[in-house]
Design a protein around this motif. Structure first.
Motif, PDB file in Angstrom:
ATOM      1  N   SER A 138       0.824  -1.219   0.000  1.00 33.11           N
ATOM      2  CA  SER A 138       0.000   0.000   0.000  1.00 33.11           C
ATOM      3  C   SER A 138       0.855   1.265   0.000  1.00 33.11           C
ATOM      4  O   SER A 138       0.366   2.349  -0.327  1.00 33.11           O
ATOM      5  N   LYS A 139       2.141   1.114   0.347  1.00 33.84           N
ATOM      6  CA  LYS A 139       3.059   2.271   0.359  1.00 33.84           C
ATOM      7  C   LYS A 139       3.784   2.440  -0.972  1.00 33.84           C
ATOM      8  O   LYS A 139       4.701   3.248  -1.084  1.00 33.84           O
ATOM      9  N   ASN A 140       3.395   1.642  -1.967  1.00 33.84           N
ATOM     10  CA  ASN A 140       3.952   1.739  -3.329  1.00 33.84           C
ATOM     11  C   ASN A 140       5.477   1.615  -3.368  1.00 33.84           C
ATOM     12  O   ASN A 140       6.163   2.450  -3.974  1.00 33.84           O
ATOM     13  N   PRO A 141       6.047   0.586  -2.761  1.00 37.63           N
ATOM     14  CA  PRO A 141       7.498   0.426  -2.820  1.00 37.63           C
ATOM     15  C   PRO A 141       7.940   0.047  -4.231  1.00 37.63           C
ATOM     16  O   PRO A 141       7.189  -0.581  -4.991  1.00 37.63           O
ATOM     17  N   ASP A 142       9.173   0.428  -4.582  1.00 36.19           N
ATOM     18  CA  ASP A 142       9.709  -0.041  -5.860  1.00 36.19           C
ATOM     19  C   ASP A 142      10.501  -1.336  -5.685  1.00 36.19           C
ATOM     20  O   ASP A 142      10.831  -2.001  -6.663  1.00 36.19           O
ATOM     21  N   ILE A 143      10.782  -1.712  -4.429  1.00 41.21           N
ATOM     22  CA  ILE A 143      11.438  -2.985  -4.162  1.00 41.21           C
ATOM     23  C   ILE A 143      11.028  -3.475  -2.770  1.00 41.21           C
ATOM     24  O   ILE A 143      10.908  -2.681  -1.833  1.00 41.21           O
ATOM     25  N   LEU A 144      10.788  -4.790  -2.656  1.00 42.44           N
ATOM     26  CA  LEU A 144      10.550  -5.432  -1.371  1.00 42.44           C
ATOM     27  C   LEU A 144      11.844  -6.087  -0.921  1.00 42.44           C
ATOM     28  O   LEU A 144      12.430  -6.909  -1.653  1.00 42.44           O
ATOM     29  N   VAL A 145      12.299  -5.732   0.263  1.00 40.17           N
ATOM     30  CA  VAL A 145      13.508  -6.316   0.844  1.00 40.17           C
ATOM     31  C   VAL A 145      13.047  -7.412   1.801  1.00 40.17           C
ATOM     32  O   VAL A 145      12.423  -7.135   2.829  1.00 40.17           O
TER      33      VAL A 145
END
Length: 351
Positions: free
Chosen positions: A170-177
């Motif tokens: 929902s926070k619109n990340p460009d990458i999930l770590v």
């Protein structure tokens, strides 16, 4: 790892043993479970009367067995990443042949920045090892002026992580770590794909493996990058070990096997320096002398023994890394950055 240890023990004994003492090997299966490991180590210590432990893989096993081996003045060598090992070992008996997870977290941050990501979200498995990795990603990222989209510690052994995942997405990340293990990351990746998100993924190499890619398919794996320690493939020690391992097993050695081989050779060289009657801390007091610069670079046990007998200082350059141990028994091998091309794990660069 056991096959690599057997190769190294044979090499030590073929060269006359460490300080004239042949190595005898006892093997127990810890099942990568702390309870089983405690039973195994008690048998090895109390019945087999072992004088050193090599080949420990998961941090949970090292943390469970450390009180027993330290109380018995027994060196313990591992490929664990738990940062707390650097403070829990107050006798200088525990040595890590793999990078600490706090270092891995920093490398994740450096790579994400290098590749131009701006808005990472972190999902971390709730144990000390994975949280430390995630925390060091966050601290490195923020120290470089970046901000984290979200930081979520999730509980293990769930059938779904959709609540945590939806919150992060929902926070619109460009990458999930992802500071994860294979069982939970497999669920996360399935649910991430079902969400329709277009962000990228980064994880430790032990979580998103080739087996995971085979199970989930190229549409998932193509978005993933993994980071793992990789062997010192240009070293003479690695070349010799590689040849011996392939001849014995028909397989390519990976990092953990390579490190296990180095554990035995480094131990043997330390015994050679400490003397035939040395025990425990007397041996580990010589480990850095055997492996750390400065000194004559050697790549085999036999080379090291020959140099020691001539009165020369040595620097064993290992198959897994140069083996430069710090004050807390930690070392940092090189990191391999991997992606999946046509669903096959492929090395992209070395950091």
């Amino acid at each position: 790892m056991l096959e690599a240890i057997q190769i190294a023990v044979a090499e030590v004994n073929a060269a006359g043993g460490a300080a004239g003492r042949p190595f005898e090997l006892f093997a127990e299966d810890d099942q990568t479970k702390p309870d089983a490991a405690v039973l195994a180590i008690k048998k090895l210590v109390e019945i087999n009367r072992i004088e050193a432990v090599v080949g420990i893989w998961p941090s949970s096993v090292q943390l469970a067995t450390l009180p027993i081996t330290n109380a018995a003045n027994i060196p313990s060598f591992n490929v664990c990443g738990a940062p707390e090992l650097e403070t829990l070992d107050d006798k200088d008996l525990v040595f890590q042949f793999y990078a600490s997870n706090k270092v891995i977290g920093r490398v994740f941050a450096e790579l994400a920045k290098k590749r131009g990501f701006k808005n990472p979200a972190v999902l971390a498995y709730n144990n000390a090892t994975m949280v430390a990795q995630a925390e060091n990603f966050r601290s490195t990222w923020e120290a470089g002026g970046g901000t984290i989209a979200d930081y979520i510690v999730y509980e293990p052994n769930q059938t779904s992580y959709r609540t945590e995942l939806d919150r992060a997405l929902s926070k619109n990340p460009d990458i999930l770590v992802l500071s994860s293990y294979t069982p939970d990351v497999t669920i996360l990746l399935k649910e991430w794909y079902q969400s329709g998100s277009e962000c990228k993924l980064i994880s430790p190499g032990w979580s998103i493996t080739q087996a995971v890619a085979d199970a989930l398919g190229p549409e998932v794996s193509a978005q993933a990058t993994t980071i793992s320690n990789v062997p010192a493939s240009s070293s003479e020690a690695y070349k010799a070990f590689h040849e011996a391992f392939v001849k014995r097993t028909g397989r390519e050695p990976e990092m953990f096997a390579t490190a296990a081989y180095d554990m035995v050779i480094a131990l043997a060289l330390a015994v050679e320096l400490a003397g035939a009657t040395a025990k425990g801390t007397e041996i580990t007091a010589k480990l850095r002398e055997a492996t750390n610069a400065p000194g004559l670079k050697v790549s085999t046990f036999a080379e090291g023994v020959a140099a020691i007998k001539k009165g020369e200082k040595i620097d064993y350059e290992g198959a897994s890394s140069p083996l430069e141990f710090g004050e807390a028994g930690q070392t940092t091998p090189a990191f391999g950055v991997f992606g999946f091309e046509d669903n096959k794990l492929t090395l992209q660069e070395v950091m």
